[in-house]
Motif scaffolding. Structure first.
Motif, PDB file in Angstrom:
ATOM      1  N   ASN A  84     -52.002 -12.382  29.077  1.00  0.00           N
ATOM      2  CA  ASN A  84     -51.310 -12.860  30.092  1.00  0.00           C
ATOM      3  C   ASN A  84     -50.381 -14.058  29.809  1.00  0.00           C
ATOM      4  N   PRO A  85     -49.335 -13.962  29.034  1.00  0.00           N
ATOM      5  CA  PRO A  85     -48.398 -14.947  28.687  1.00  0.00           C
ATOM      6  C   PRO A  85     -47.790 -15.724  29.696  1.00  0.00           C
ATOM      7  N   VAL A  86     -47.302 -16.993  29.281  1.00  0.00           N
ATOM      8  CA  VAL A  86     -46.964 -17.898  30.458  1.00  0.00           C
ATOM      9  C   VAL A  86     -45.279 -17.841  30.369  1.00  0.00           C
ATOM     10  N   ILE A  87     -44.518 -17.625  31.382  1.00  0.00           N
ATOM     11  CA  ILE A  87     -43.212 -17.719  31.552  1.00  0.00           C
ATOM     12  C   ILE A  87     -42.930 -19.063  31.676  1.00  0.00           C
ATOM     13  N   ILE A  88     -42.150 -19.761  30.580  1.00  0.00           N
ATOM     14  CA  ILE A  88     -41.590 -21.080  30.848  1.00  0.00           C
ATOM     15  C   ILE A  88     -40.072 -21.043  31.541  1.00  0.00           C
ATOM     16  N   THR A  89     -39.909 -21.602  32.431  1.00  0.00           N
ATOM     17  CA  THR A  89     -38.529 -21.658  32.945  1.00  0.00           C
ATOM     18  C   THR A  89     -38.180 -23.050  32.734  1.00  0.00           C
ATOM     19  N   ALA A  90     -36.834 -23.111  32.270  1.00  0.00           N
ATOM     20  CA  ALA A  90     -36.177 -24.463  32.079  1.00  0.00           C
ATOM     21  C   ALA A  90     -34.926 -24.646  33.009  1.00  0.00           C
ATOM     22  N   ALA A  91     -35.040 -25.638  34.023  1.00  0.00           N
ATOM     23  CA  ALA A  91     -33.945 -25.745  34.934  1.00  0.00           C
ATOM     24  C   ALA A  91     -33.031 -26.848  34.379  1.00  0.00           C
ATOM     25  N   ILE A  92     -31.997 -26.460  33.772  1.00  0.00           N
ATOM     26  CA  ILE A  92     -30.986 -27.244  32.998  1.00  0.00           C
ATOM     27  C   ILE A  92     -30.500 -28.695  33.461  1.00  0.00           C
ATOM     28  N   THR A  93     -30.037 -28.489  34.557  1.00  0.00           N
ATOM     29  CA  THR A  93     -28.911 -29.625  35.445  1.00  0.00           C
ATOM     30  C   THR A  93     -29.176 -29.704  36.896  1.00  0.00           C
ATOM     31  N   GLY A  94     -29.361 -28.712  37.618  1.00  0.00           N
ATOM     32  CA  GLY A  94     -29.373 -28.724  39.263  1.00  0.00           C
ATOM     33  C   GLY A  94     -28.507 -29.406  39.909  1.00  0.00           C
ATOM     34  N   ALA A  95     -28.672 -29.841  41.047  1.00  0.00           N
ATOM     35  CA  ALA A  95     -27.780 -30.549  41.925  1.00  0.00           C
ATOM     36  C   ALA A  95     -28.645 -31.698  42.971  1.00  0.00           C
ATOM     37  N   ASN A  97     -47.309 -19.524  35.754  1.00  0.00           N
ATOM     38  CA  ASN A  97     -46.356 -19.781  34.867  1.00  0.00           C
ATOM     39  C   ASN A  97     -45.859 -21.059  35.304  1.00  0.00           C
ATOM     40  N   ILE A  98     -44.618 -21.500  34.552  1.00  0.00           N
ATOM     41  CA  ILE A  98     -44.316 -22.810  34.775  1.00  0.00           C
ATOM     42  C   ILE A  98     -42.802 -23.028  34.704  1.00  0.00           C
ATOM     43  N   ARG A  99     -42.323 -23.983  35.518  1.00  0.00           N
ATOM     44  CA  ARG A  99     -41.018 -24.556  35.397  1.00  0.00           C
ATOM     45  C   ARG A  99     -40.672 -25.946  35.376  1.00  0.00           C
ATOM     46  N   VAL A 100     -40.031 -26.292  34.340  1.00  0.00           N
ATOM     47  CA  VAL A 100     -39.723 -27.739  33.825  1.00  0.00           C
ATOM     48  C   VAL A 100     -38.195 -27.816  33.704  1.00  0.00           C
ATOM     49  N   GLY A 101     -37.761 -28.903  33.581  1.00  0.00           N
ATOM     50  CA  GLY A 101     -36.477 -29.243  33.077  1.00  0.00           C
ATOM     51  C   GLY A 101     -35.759 -30.390  33.728  1.00  0.00           C
ATOM     52  N   LEU A 102     -34.723 -30.711  33.403  1.00  0.00           N
ATOM     53  CA  LEU A 102     -33.757 -31.929  33.971  1.00  0.00           C
ATOM     54  C   LEU A 102     -33.716 -31.979  35.259  1.00  0.00           C
ATOM     55  N   GLU A 103     -33.523 -30.725  35.978  1.00  0.00           N
ATOM     56  CA  GLU A 103     -33.193 -30.363  37.328  1.00  0.00           C
ATOM     57  C   GLU A 103     -34.329 -30.963  38.251  1.00  0.00           C
ATOM     58  N   ASP A 104     -35.668 -30.708  37.713  1.00  0.00           N
ATOM     59  CA  ASP A 104     -36.722 -30.974  38.523  1.00  0.00           C
ATOM     60  C   ASP A 104     -37.366 -32.565  38.373  1.00  0.00           C
ATOM     61  N   SER A 105     -37.286 -33.032  37.011  1.00  0.00           N
ATOM     62  CA  SER A 105     -37.626 -34.414  36.625  1.00  0.00           C
ATOM     63  C   SER A 105     -36.661 -34.854  35.432  1.00  0.00           C
ATOM     64  N   LEU A 106     -36.688 -36.386  35.244  1.00  0.00           N
ATOM     65  CA  LEU A 106     -35.966 -36.957  34.347  1.00  0.00           C
ATOM     66  C   LEU A 106     -36.714 -37.475  33.348  1.00  0.00           C
ATOM     67  N   TRP A 107     -38.207 -37.095  33.563  1.00  0.00           N
ATOM     68  CA  TRP A 107     -39.218 -38.050  32.826  1.00  0.00           C
ATOM     69  C   TRP A 107     -40.049 -36.936  31.872  1.00  0.00           C
ATOM     70  N   LEU A 108     -40.378 -37.482  30.742  1.00  0.00           N
ATOM     71  CA  LEU A 108     -41.305 -36.794  29.799  1.00  0.00           C
ATOM     72  C   LEU A 108     -42.828 -37.141  30.321  1.00  0.00           C
ATOM     73  N   GLU A 109     -43.054 -38.151  30.339  1.00  0.00           N
ATOM     74  CA  GLU A 109     -44.248 -38.811  30.650  1.00  0.00           C
ATOM     75  C   GLU A 109     -44.138 -40.176  31.330  1.00  0.00           C
ATOM     76  N   LYS A 110     -45.176 -41.005  31.718  1.00  0.00           N
ATOM     77  CA  LYS A 110     -45.038 -41.967  32.528  1.00  0.00           C
ATOM     78  C   LYS A 110     -44.354 -43.211  31.879  1.00  0.00           C
ATOM     79  N   GLY A 111     -43.162 -43.759  32.325  1.00  0.00           N
ATOM     80  CA  GLY A 111     -42.279 -44.594  31.742  1.00  0.00           C
ATOM     81  C   GLY A 111     -41.555 -44.021  30.697  1.00  0.00           C
ATOM     82  N   VAL A 112     -41.429 -42.779  30.337  1.00  0.00           N
ATOM     83  CA  VAL A 112     -40.443 -42.197  29.255  1.00  0.00           C
ATOM     84  C   VAL A 112     -39.618 -41.286  29.764  1.00  0.00           C
TER      85      VAL A 112
END
Length: 307
Positions: A3-14, A249-264
């Motif tokens: 059951n592999p995980v599909i990772i979506t990357a949302a690149i820039t967004g609005a 499954n997972i979606r990440v990317g700068l469209e959804d968050s500008l952060w990698l971890e707290k304070g970074v």
């Protein structure tokens, strides 16, 4: 492991604007490079918006996507997902144009109208370069319109293209809306349901909110859907971990968050994909390759697009 995980990357967004982060890609080549890097880091899907290269404002014209789509395809076999959400200030006719023109394997589709509260970001990012950024973020009167007519319009506009959908659901009512269109025969499984948490105007980011959405989707769709989780802002990685641990499954990317971890702040969407991959592998699962994602989501294949 089956059951592999599909990772979506949302690149820039609005949602995020150029003044917030130098890492946010704006120009076509920046978006192309960011998408390819995210794919190399482990994303099976890249979710794309386009922007005005000078101001960074959202641009939903088919022409704005022209220098992006083919360039990504020439460098990667990643699944390309074109937004039909555009920006919440656009009409549905404007929003559907790129997907209608380019006929991608996958397009996003928002499943209900909602209040859209971006104004809290003005407190965190008070120094903005462009007036449009302040006007856009400071607007307390945005309703992201996705009426039943609008949703049907997008479904009918794209039905002959063979494009399938990432159904974005910001609350349980959106799941019921999707069930309505399923019952009408306008959508068929496997349904790729992107449950969205933590955006002001939608459901919250508490684990109980995630559980409620998952229970509702299970009850409405059974085994005919594939579940994915999008956590906005600082909730991105904690909710990615929750989804991965529960078989989603997972979606990440700068469209959804500008952060990698707290304070970074994240240096790229690829860095967020790499972190998500660590999470996936840390719970004993593996990531899906693009062709596996195509099989899981019953996509038509990259050779059947118009780019």
């Amino acid at each position: 492991m089956s059951n592999p995980v599909i990772i979506t990357a949302a690149i820039t967004g609005a949602i995020h604007t150029p003044s917030m982060s130098k890492a946010l890609p704006v120009r076509p080549q920046e978006i192309v490079d960011a998408a390819v890097e995210a794919a190399e880091a482990g994303a099976a899907i890249v979710h794309l918006h386009a922007r005005d290269p000078e101001t960074g404002a959202p641009d939903q014209s088919p022409q704005a996507f022209a220098p992006i789509l083919g360039a990504i395809k020439a460098r990667s076999d990643v699944v390309i997902n074109i937004t039909t959400g555009g920006a919440p200030t656009m009409t549905v006719e404007e929003r559907v144009q790129p997907a209608q023109h380019w006929q991608p394997e996958l397009a996003s589709l928002n499943m209900g109208s909602m209040n859209f509260g971006l104004f809290g970001m003005l407190n965190r990012f008070p120094e903005l370069t462009h007036q449009w950024e302040e006007d856009y973020l400071g607007n307390h009167d945005i309703i992201f319109r996705n009426t039943f007519r609008d949703i049907r319009y997008i479904l009918e506009t794209l039905k002959d293209a063979g494009t399938r959908f990432e159904f974005e659901c910001y609350d349980t009512a959106h799941l019921y809306n999707l069930a309505h269109f399923r019952d009408q025969g306008l959508v068929t499984g496997p349904l790729f349901i992107q449950t969205v948490f933590g955006l002001l105007g939608g459901i919250g980011p508490h684990p109980n909110d995630v559980a409620h959405m998952k229970r509702t989707a299970d009850r409405l769709f059974g085994d005919e859907y594939r579940w994915s989780v999008l956590g906005a802002g600082r909730h991105q990685m904690p909710l990615a971990a929750l989804s991965a641990a529960q078989g989603g499954n997972i979606r990440v990317g700068l469209e959804d968050s500008l952060w990698l971890e707290k304070g970074v702040m994240a240096p790229s969407s690829a860095a967020q994909v790499a972190r998500a991959r660590m999470i996936v592998e840390g719970v004993g699962r593996r990531i899906a390759a693009p062709d596996e994602a195509r099989t899981i989501l019953a996509l038509k294949g990259g050779d059947k697009t118009a780019f």
